[in-house]
Design a protein around this motif. Sequence first.
Motif, PDB file in Angstrom:
ATOM      1  N   MET A   1       0.888  -0.989  -0.109  1.00 46.03           N
ATOM      2  CA  MET A   1      -0.066  -0.076  -0.156  1.00 46.03           C
ATOM      3  C   MET A   1       0.790   1.224   0.064  1.00 46.03           C
ATOM      4  N   MET A   2       1.959   1.193   0.764  1.00 45.90           N
ATOM      5  CA  MET A   2       2.932   2.246   0.755  1.00 45.90           C
ATOM      6  C   MET A   2       3.319   2.835  -0.735  1.00 45.90           C
ATOM      7  N   ILE A   3       3.763   1.841  -1.270  1.00 46.23           N
ATOM      8  CA  ILE A   3       4.064   2.012  -2.800  1.00 46.23           C
ATOM      9  C   ILE A   3       3.115   2.719  -3.590  1.00 46.23           C
ATOM     10  N   SER A   4       1.762   2.263  -3.566  1.00 49.60           N
ATOM     11  CA  SER A   4       0.894   2.942  -4.310  1.00 49.60           C
ATOM     12  C   SER A   4       0.625   4.388  -3.725  1.00 49.60           C
ATOM     13  N   ILE A   5       0.747   4.587  -2.361  1.00 48.25           N
ATOM     14  CA  ILE A   5       0.806   6.190  -1.929  1.00 48.25           C
ATOM     15  C   ILE A   5       1.845   7.007  -2.452  1.00 48.25           C
ATOM     16  N   ILE A   6       3.124   6.094  -2.923  1.00 47.23           N
ATOM     17  CA  ILE A   6       4.307   7.048  -3.288  1.00 47.23           C
ATOM     18  C   ILE A   6       3.824   7.347  -4.685  1.00 47.23           C
ATOM     19  N   PHE A   7       3.350   6.403  -5.594  1.00 43.03           N
ATOM     20  CA  PHE A   7       2.939   6.677  -6.899  1.00 43.03           C
ATOM     21  C   PHE A   7       1.928   7.745  -6.988  1.00 43.03           C
ATOM     22  N   LEU A   8       0.716   7.605  -6.158  1.00 41.48           N
ATOM     23  CA  LEU A   8      -0.121   8.842  -6.019  1.00 41.48           C
ATOM     24  C   LEU A   8       0.354  10.077  -5.705  1.00 41.48           C
ATOM     25  N   SER A   9       1.317  10.158  -4.756  1.00 35.61           N
ATOM     26  CA  SER A   9       1.970  11.426  -4.437  1.00 35.61           C
ATOM     27  C   SER A   9       2.843  12.066  -5.313  1.00 35.61           C
ATOM     28  N   VAL A  10       3.728  11.195  -5.701  1.00 37.73           N
ATOM     29  CA  VAL A  10       4.766  11.610  -6.898  1.00 37.73           C
ATOM     30  C   VAL A  10       3.976  11.975  -8.171  1.00 37.73           C
ATOM     31  N   ILE A  14       4.248  15.903  -9.856  1.00 38.32           N
ATOM     32  CA  ILE A  14       4.581  16.116 -11.089  1.00 38.32           C
ATOM     33  C   ILE A  14       3.542  16.767 -11.932  1.00 38.32           C
ATOM     34  N   SER A  15       2.223  16.231 -11.741  1.00 38.83           N
ATOM     35  CA  SER A  15       1.309  17.135 -12.420  1.00 38.83           C
ATOM     36  C   SER A  15       1.198  18.575 -12.125  1.00 38.83           C
ATOM     37  N   LYS A  16       1.265  18.885 -10.850  1.00 34.61           N
ATOM     38  CA  LYS A  16       1.200  20.218 -10.319  1.00 34.61           C
ATOM     39  C   LYS A  16       2.284  21.072 -11.050  1.00 34.61           C
ATOM     40  N   GLY A  46      -6.153  17.322 -20.734  1.00 35.81           N
ATOM     41  CA  GLY A  46      -5.841  15.762 -20.234  1.00 35.81           C
ATOM     42  C   GLY A  46      -4.617  15.140 -20.764  1.00 35.81           C
ATOM     43  N   LEU A  47      -3.788  16.015 -21.577  1.00 34.53           N
ATOM     44  CA  LEU A  47      -2.476  15.795 -22.107  1.00 34.53           C
ATOM     45  C   LEU A  47      -1.602  15.283 -21.040  1.00 34.53           C
ATOM     46  N   ILE A  48      -1.792  16.164 -19.829  1.00 32.96           N
ATOM     47  CA  ILE A  48      -0.631  15.923 -18.786  1.00 32.96           C
ATOM     48  C   ILE A  48      -0.859  14.351 -18.465  1.00 32.96           C
ATOM     49  N   PHE A  49      -1.925  13.700 -18.327  1.00 30.54           N
ATOM     50  CA  PHE A  49      -1.654  12.212 -18.058  1.00 30.54           C
ATOM     51  C   PHE A  49      -0.718  11.482 -18.684  1.00 30.54           C
ATOM     52  N   ILE A  50      -0.667  11.959 -19.895  1.00 30.44           N
ATOM     53  CA  ILE A  50       0.443  11.371 -20.877  1.00 30.44           C
ATOM     54  C   ILE A  50       1.904  11.070 -20.237  1.00 30.44           C
ATOM     55  N   GLY A 192      -3.479  10.294  -8.877  1.00 32.16           N
ATOM     56  CA  GLY A 192      -2.629  11.439  -8.121  1.00 32.16           C
ATOM     57  C   GLY A 192      -2.746  12.566  -9.318  1.00 32.16           C
ATOM     58  N   ALA A 193      -2.556  12.240 -10.511  1.00 29.24           N
ATOM     59  CA  ALA A 193      -2.896  13.227 -11.618  1.00 29.24           C
ATOM     60  C   ALA A 193      -4.094  13.846 -11.781  1.00 29.24           C
ATOM     61  N   THR A 194      -5.219  13.170 -11.482  1.00 29.81           N
ATOM     62  CA  THR A 194      -6.568  13.509 -11.694  1.00 29.81           C
ATOM     63  C   THR A 194      -6.664  14.491 -10.375  1.00 29.81           C
TER      64      THR A 194
END
Length: 269
Positions: A1-10, A14-16, A46-50, A192-194
């Motif tokens: 779960m911690m790895i998933s949270i890291i992916f979300l946070s990072v 990045i998106s910001k 939505g291009l930022i998702f790529i 996270g990007a969303t």
Amino acid sequence: MMISIIFLSVSFMISKFIMPMFFHLLYDTESIKDNYRGESIPVGLGLIFIPVITINTICLILWRTGDNALDLMFLIGCFAMGLAGLLDDLLGNRDVTGLKGHLKMMLKLKLTTGGFKAAFGGLVAFTISIIISKDPINIVMNTLIIAFFTNFINLLDLRPGRALKGFLISGVALVLNPIYEIFRYLLFGLMGATLAYLPYDLKAKSMMGDVGSNILGVSLGIVCASSDFHVRVVVLGFLVGIHIYTEKYSLTQTIQKVKILRYIDKIGR
């Protein structure tokens, strides 16, 4: 779960960071359309998702050893459907609406951007399903799930924040079920990007466009295709039902009539 949270946070950070650059890019290239209130705002953010998905995929490839087929498939599927959505954003018109309308035009040998998106999306869904499925029944089921999920998020994208909320709610529901761990990380990253993009959409400062809704939708479909059989049966039943319903009735009017849906729809506006 911690790895998933890291992916979300990072992915959120990045998106910001890249959001203002893409915002100015759309203005500079005059990628602007009127929203449902008649206000001219950038379309296609939505291009930022790529780049976010690409960075997440690179991190997974560097971190993991062994087969990278699943994460690359996720990346290619999102990129392909994002490209089809971008074509519709830049060249499409709204003279023909609804899946049925685009299919009717194709039967008359007239190709619309929406028709291309539907046909190409079906091919992408079928290709992914062949890779991820073990037998013909699952190939058919997963093809339909990926295709319908992609269009489902597109159906929601009629009011600020609605499609993003639909994606986040669906994403949370999926990660609570057994799915491939690689897809869990990638989906958390996209969530996270969303979340980073959500305030722009809620305040009607921009539209993510079909490029965004396609990426979010196909990602849900791919992730769902890795879940248990009974989960996929329920999801497919819902997706088929909502598509049949929206061919006859307005989804926006239905949301306005149902109290809980109206409440969720207005959150953040």
